[in-house]
Design a protein around this motif. Structure first.
Motif, PDB file in Angstrom:
ATOM      1  N   ARG A 380      49.723  38.321  44.347  1.00 28.09           N
ATOM      2  CA  ARG A 380      50.175  37.667  43.131  1.00 28.09           C
ATOM      3  C   ARG A 380      49.567  36.280  43.030  1.00 28.09           C
ATOM      4  O   ARG A 380      49.082  35.719  44.006  1.00 28.09           O
ATOM      5  CB  ARG A 380      51.707  37.596  43.089  1.00 28.09           C
ATOM      6  CG  ARG A 380      52.353  38.975  42.985  1.00 28.09           C
ATOM      7  CD  ARG A 380      53.794  38.908  42.551  1.00 28.09           C
ATOM      8  NE  ARG A 380      54.355  40.259  42.458  1.00 28.09           N
ATOM      9  CZ  ARG A 380      55.535  40.539  41.947  1.00 28.09           C
ATOM     10  NH1 ARG A 380      56.311  39.571  41.483  1.00 28.09           N
ATOM     11  NH2 ARG A 380      55.974  41.783  41.891  1.00 28.09           N
ATOM     12  N   MET A 381      49.626  35.741  41.845  1.00 22.72           N
ATOM     13  CA  MET A 381      48.986  34.475  41.539  1.00 22.72           C
ATOM     14  C   MET A 381      49.483  33.339  42.440  1.00 22.72           C
ATOM     15  O   MET A 381      50.678  33.193  42.669  1.00 22.72           O
ATOM     16  CB  MET A 381      49.247  34.124  40.074  1.00 22.72           C
ATOM     17  CG  MET A 381      48.699  32.786  39.643  1.00 22.72           C
ATOM     18  SD  MET A 381      46.904  32.778  39.700  1.00 22.72           S
ATOM     19  CE  MET A 381      46.570  31.143  39.039  1.00 22.72           C
ATOM     20  N   ASP A 382      48.546  32.565  42.944  1.00 21.35           N
ATOM     21  CA  ASP A 382      48.827  31.346  43.687  1.00 21.35           C
ATOM     22  C   ASP A 382      47.903  30.271  43.129  1.00 21.35           C
ATOM     23  O   ASP A 382      46.680  30.369  43.260  1.00 21.35           O
ATOM     24  CB  ASP A 382      48.572  31.563  45.172  1.00 21.35           C
ATOM     25  CG  ASP A 382      48.852  30.319  46.023  1.00 21.35           C
ATOM     26  OD1 ASP A 382      48.986  29.216  45.456  1.00 21.35           O
ATOM     27  OD2 ASP A 382      48.914  30.459  47.257  1.00 21.35           O
ATOM     28  N   LEU A 383      48.498  29.273  42.460  1.00 27.29           N
ATOM     29  CA  LEU A 383      47.685  28.239  41.817  1.00 27.29           C
ATOM     30  C   LEU A 383      46.838  27.447  42.799  1.00 27.29           C
ATOM     31  O   LEU A 383      45.873  26.784  42.405  1.00 27.29           O
ATOM     32  CB  LEU A 383      48.588  27.288  41.028  1.00 27.29           C
ATOM     33  CG  LEU A 383      49.140  27.845  39.719  1.00 27.29           C
ATOM     34  CD1 LEU A 383      50.268  26.975  39.199  1.00 27.29           C
ATOM     35  CD2 LEU A 383      48.043  27.963  38.676  1.00 27.29           C
ATOM     36  N   MET A 476      50.524  38.566  37.777  1.00 26.58           N
ATOM     37  CA  MET A 476      49.374  39.461  37.714  1.00 26.58           C
ATOM     38  C   MET A 476      48.164  38.685  37.186  1.00 26.58           C
ATOM     39  O   MET A 476      47.654  38.928  36.091  1.00 26.58           O
ATOM     40  CB  MET A 476      49.689  40.665  36.825  1.00 26.58           C
ATOM     41  CG  MET A 476      48.822  41.873  37.132  1.00 26.58           C
ATOM     42  SD  MET A 476      49.471  43.362  36.358  1.00 26.58           S
ATOM     43  CE  MET A 476      48.826  44.603  37.482  1.00 26.58           C
ATOM     44  N   MET A 477      47.725  37.758  38.013  1.00 30.84           N
ATOM     45  CA  MET A 477      46.660  36.835  37.599  1.00 30.84           C
ATOM     46  C   MET A 477      45.967  36.313  38.853  1.00 30.84           C
ATOM     47  O   MET A 477      46.570  36.184  39.911  1.00 30.84           O
ATOM     48  CB  MET A 477      47.260  35.690  36.777  1.00 30.84           C
ATOM     49  CG  MET A 477      46.268  34.666  36.272  1.00 30.84           C
ATOM     50  SD  MET A 477      46.941  33.683  34.882  1.00 30.84           S
ATOM     51  CE  MET A 477      48.316  32.828  35.685  1.00 30.84           C
ATOM     52  N   GLY A 478      44.696  36.022  38.713  1.00 32.39           N
ATOM     53  CA  GLY A 478      43.930  35.385  39.782  1.00 32.39           C
ATOM     54  C   GLY A 478      43.047  34.327  39.172  1.00 32.39           C
ATOM     55  O   GLY A 478      43.023  34.126  37.956  1.00 32.39           O
ATOM     56  N   GLN A 479      42.295  33.631  40.019  1.00 28.66           N
ATOM     57  CA  GLN A 479      41.429  32.577  39.498  1.00 28.66           C
ATOM     58  C   GLN A 479      40.121  32.513  40.274  1.00 28.66           C
ATOM     59  O   GLN A 479      40.057  32.848  41.452  1.00 28.66           O
ATOM     60  CB  GLN A 479      42.145  31.236  39.505  1.00 28.66           C
ATOM     61  CG  GLN A 479      42.844  30.836  40.767  1.00 28.66           C
ATOM     62  CD  GLN A 479      43.700  29.584  40.591  1.00 28.66           C
ATOM     63  OE1 GLN A 479      43.936  29.099  39.477  1.00 28.66           O
ATOM     64  NE2 GLN A 479      44.157  29.025  41.689  1.00 28.66           N
ATOM     65  N   PHE A 480      39.091  32.115  39.537  1.00 25.58           N
ATOM     66  CA  PHE A 480      37.770  32.009  40.135  1.00 25.58           C
ATOM     67  C   PHE A 480      37.151  30.668  39.749  1.00 25.58           C
ATOM     68  O   PHE A 480      37.459  30.097  38.700  1.00 25.58           O
ATOM     69  CB  PHE A 480      36.862  33.165  39.694  1.00 25.58           C
ATOM     70  CG  PHE A 480      36.509  33.189  38.232  1.00 25.58           C
ATOM     71  CD1 PHE A 480      35.306  32.641  37.772  1.00 25.58           C
ATOM     72  CD2 PHE A 480      37.353  33.772  37.294  1.00 25.58           C
ATOM     73  CE1 PHE A 480      34.967  32.682  36.421  1.00 25.58           C
ATOM     74  CE2 PHE A 480      37.028  33.813  35.946  1.00 25.58           C
ATOM     75  CZ  PHE A 480      35.826  33.262  35.508  1.00 25.58           C
ATOM     76  N   GLY A 501      57.493  29.806  39.736  1.00 25.85           N
ATOM     77  CA  GLY A 501      57.133  30.678  40.842  1.00 25.85           C
ATOM     78  C   GLY A 501      57.479  32.115  40.509  1.00 25.85           C
ATOM     79  O   GLY A 501      57.894  32.446  39.407  1.00 25.85           O
ATOM     80  N   HIS A 502      57.297  32.971  41.484  1.00 22.38           N
ATOM     81  CA  HIS A 502      57.563  34.404  41.286  1.00 22.38           C
ATOM     82  C   HIS A 502      58.679  34.832  42.211  1.00 22.38           C
ATOM     83  O   HIS A 502      58.743  34.427  43.364  1.00 22.38           O
ATOM     84  CB  HIS A 502      56.300  35.223  41.580  1.00 22.38           C
ATOM     85  CG  HIS A 502      55.111  34.738  40.831  1.00 22.38           C
ATOM     86  ND1 HIS A 502      55.063  34.684  39.466  1.00 22.38           N
ATOM     87  CD2 HIS A 502      53.919  34.238  41.260  1.00 22.38           C
ATOM     88  CE1 HIS A 502      53.905  34.199  39.090  1.00 22.38           C
ATOM     89  NE2 HIS A 502      53.205  33.918  40.139  1.00 22.38           N
ATOM     90  N   GLY A 503      59.538  35.661  41.656  1.00 17.76           N
ATOM     91  CA  GLY A 503      60.645  36.158  42.468  1.00 17.76           C
ATOM     92  C   GLY A 503      60.216  37.307  43.348  1.00 17.76           C
ATOM     93  O   GLY A 503      59.153  37.844  43.222  1.00 17.76           O
TER      94      GLY A 503
END
Length: 503
Positions: A380-383, A476-480, A501-503
């Motif tokens: 899951r997404m982690d900024l 449901m996201m990622g980063q590049f 945050g995400h539960g």
């Protein structure tokens, strides 16, 4: 299979709790407004945003996110958010080659952002979750427009809050022009025969407030039973000429539409997310998942009335998932009303815009992205985490797979991509233009190719994510990041205020 079992268990549980409740839930899961809409409201057309040229030659726009109230005729005035008004925002318009600057003021009382969906621009100007605008603050991104004429849009992108910000009304179109498209005989009189259509579904409480608690059984977020087009309920459009160009935007949070005309006539698909096709495609349907756009040209006969309709979209889902995620729904969207005497319109050109095909042999990297639940590649997404590092001016192939029974789409920031294949086969005509968002189907992997040109920043990432907004909010996201050749990635900036945050 787990999703199907869970859905079936939920339905049986409801039925066991009370057969009347179970039947009501089952039957109410399908919406069908065919022939039931009285088209009594003239379609509102978002105004073109005012702009000015500053001392540096930049085209300057001013946007203010603000609260408002609008009466949609659903029991009382609805509390809303909008840009420069009570709901939605003006249409921004710029030409290729122009430098633009947008002053974004936040008047809604909580952190937000504005993402320029489909725009090629530096990561620091992208408006994702790393470019938050604090309450009372103004953010002024600027960039040079360097991409073909297209129908883009803008909307908030605060991490964990995007669904609610968009649902309350924060969105608008951003139209790009260029010299090549200006020479084509396509309808181009904004608001006359060139019409933006922001299609959104909403649910209402009995007092007129938006109901944001619907769609829980399907697990995809909010599904409404009322359509708004440019914020108008039950709209009609007066058509003065023989042809009308409709710029369709699926601005909904979770719902996929399959647009067609009620009499099943064909229309010309001339453009998709990133611009015009090489040639018009005659079709009777165009399917759009959240965030996707399409430009179509409809031919009209004098004095006729024809309804734009959304048919149940084919999504490859099983029976239960389809029923509870809007896949069995039908909506009458908009009535087109032709004048008694129509102004002549040229035939749609047989050739539109050249598209330089990206060569798969030039790709330096192939990546795979598996979407399941709320994860991409099991995470899951982690900024604070960089999920992919791309070299500037390189070409990459991405293979995207949906491996569960829930609807998902895939959106990539900054680039427009080309679809190489769907389930190993050549893409259909509607997927052969420039795209930035695409609907996924289980066991039908999509291969795309993109060139990551112009902008490098080792510290500031772009996003890729599912554009069903609740899925995005739930991680449901990622980063590049895009880096110079040989450069190492840095660290993304710390998460700003308003990140969830995400539960």
């Amino acid at each position: 299979m787990k999703a199907l079992v869970g859905m079936l268990a939920g339905v049986l549980l409801l039925c066991g709790a009370g057969s009347a409740v179970g039947v009501r839930v089952w039957t109410s899961a399908v919406v069908d407004t065919r022939g039931k809409v009285d088209f009594v409201n003239r379609l509102a057309v978002p105004p073109l945003a005012q702009s000015r040229i500053d001392e540096r030659g930049r085209r300057v726009f001013d946007l203010r996110a603000q609260p408002g109230r609008r009466d949609f005729g659903r029991g009382g005035p609805t509390p809303t958010w909008g840009y420069n008004g009570d709901y939605l925002g003006p249409t921004l318009r710029a030409k290729r080659g122009e430098e633009v600057l947008v002053n974004v003021a936040n008047g809604i009382g909580e952190p937000t952002s504005v993402h320029w969906h489909g725009m090629h621009l530096p990561a620091a100007m992208d408006g994702g979750p790393h470019q938050m605008v604090a309450p009372g603050a103004t953010w002024s991104p600027h960039w040079r427009v360097d991409q073909p004429a297209a129908t883009l849009w803008y909307h908030p992108h605060p991490h964990g809050e995007t669904e609610q910000h968009v649902y309350r009304g924060l969105a608008g179109m951003f139209i790009l022009d260029d010299d090549e498209s200006a020479r084509l005989d396509l309808p181009r009189r904004y608001g006359v025969d060139d019409i933006p259509l922001i299609v959104q579904d909403r649910a209402f409480e009995s007092d007129g407030r938006f109901d944001d608690g619907t769609g829980e059984l399907g697990g995809i977020g909010i599904l409404g039973d009322t359509l708004l087009v440019n914020g108008t309920v039950a709209p009609y459009l007066d058509v003065p000429g023989e042809r009308v160009r409709l710029r369709l935007l699926n601005g909904s949070n979770a719902r996929t539409y399959d647009f067609g005309l009620a009499d099943n006539r064909s229309f010309a698909l001339v453009g998709t997310d990133g611009g015009l096709l090489t040639a018009p495609h005659q079709t009777r349907r165009i399917r759009l998942s959240p965030g996707e756009r399409a430009e179509i040209v409809v031919s009209m006969r004098p004095a006729e009335r024809v309804t734009l309709r959304s048919y149940p979209p084919e999504s490859g889902l099983d029976f239960f998932n389809r029923r509870f995620t809007g896949g069995s729904d039908t909506f009458d969207v908009l009535q087109l009303r032709a004048a008694g005497t129509l102004q002549p319109s040229p035939e749609v050109p047989t050739r539109l815009a050249p598209i330089e095909r990206l060569d798969p042999a030039s790709a330096t990297t192939t990546r795979r992205f598996d979407l399941a639940g709320r994860d991409i590649n099991g995470r899951r997404m982690d900024l604070g985490r960089i999920d992919a590092v791309v070299t500037r001016d390189s070409t990459e192939i991405w293979e995207i797979n949906k491996v569960d029974g829930t609807p998902h789409s895939f959106h990539v920031h900054d680039v427009q991509f080309q679809v190489l294949s769907v389930a190993g086969r050549e893409p259909p005509p509607e997927l052969r233009g420039w795209k930035d968002t695409i609907l996924l189907e289980a066991r039908r992997p999509v291969r795309i190719i993109a060139r990551f040109a112009d902008y490098a920043d080792p510290d500031m990432p772009y996003m890729f994510h599912c554009h069903l907004l609740r899925h995005e909010d739930q991680g449901m996201m990622g980063q590049f990041v895009v880096v110079e050749p040989g450069q190492r990635p840095g660290r993304p900036p710390a998460a700003g205020a308003g990140h969830a945050g995400h539960g």
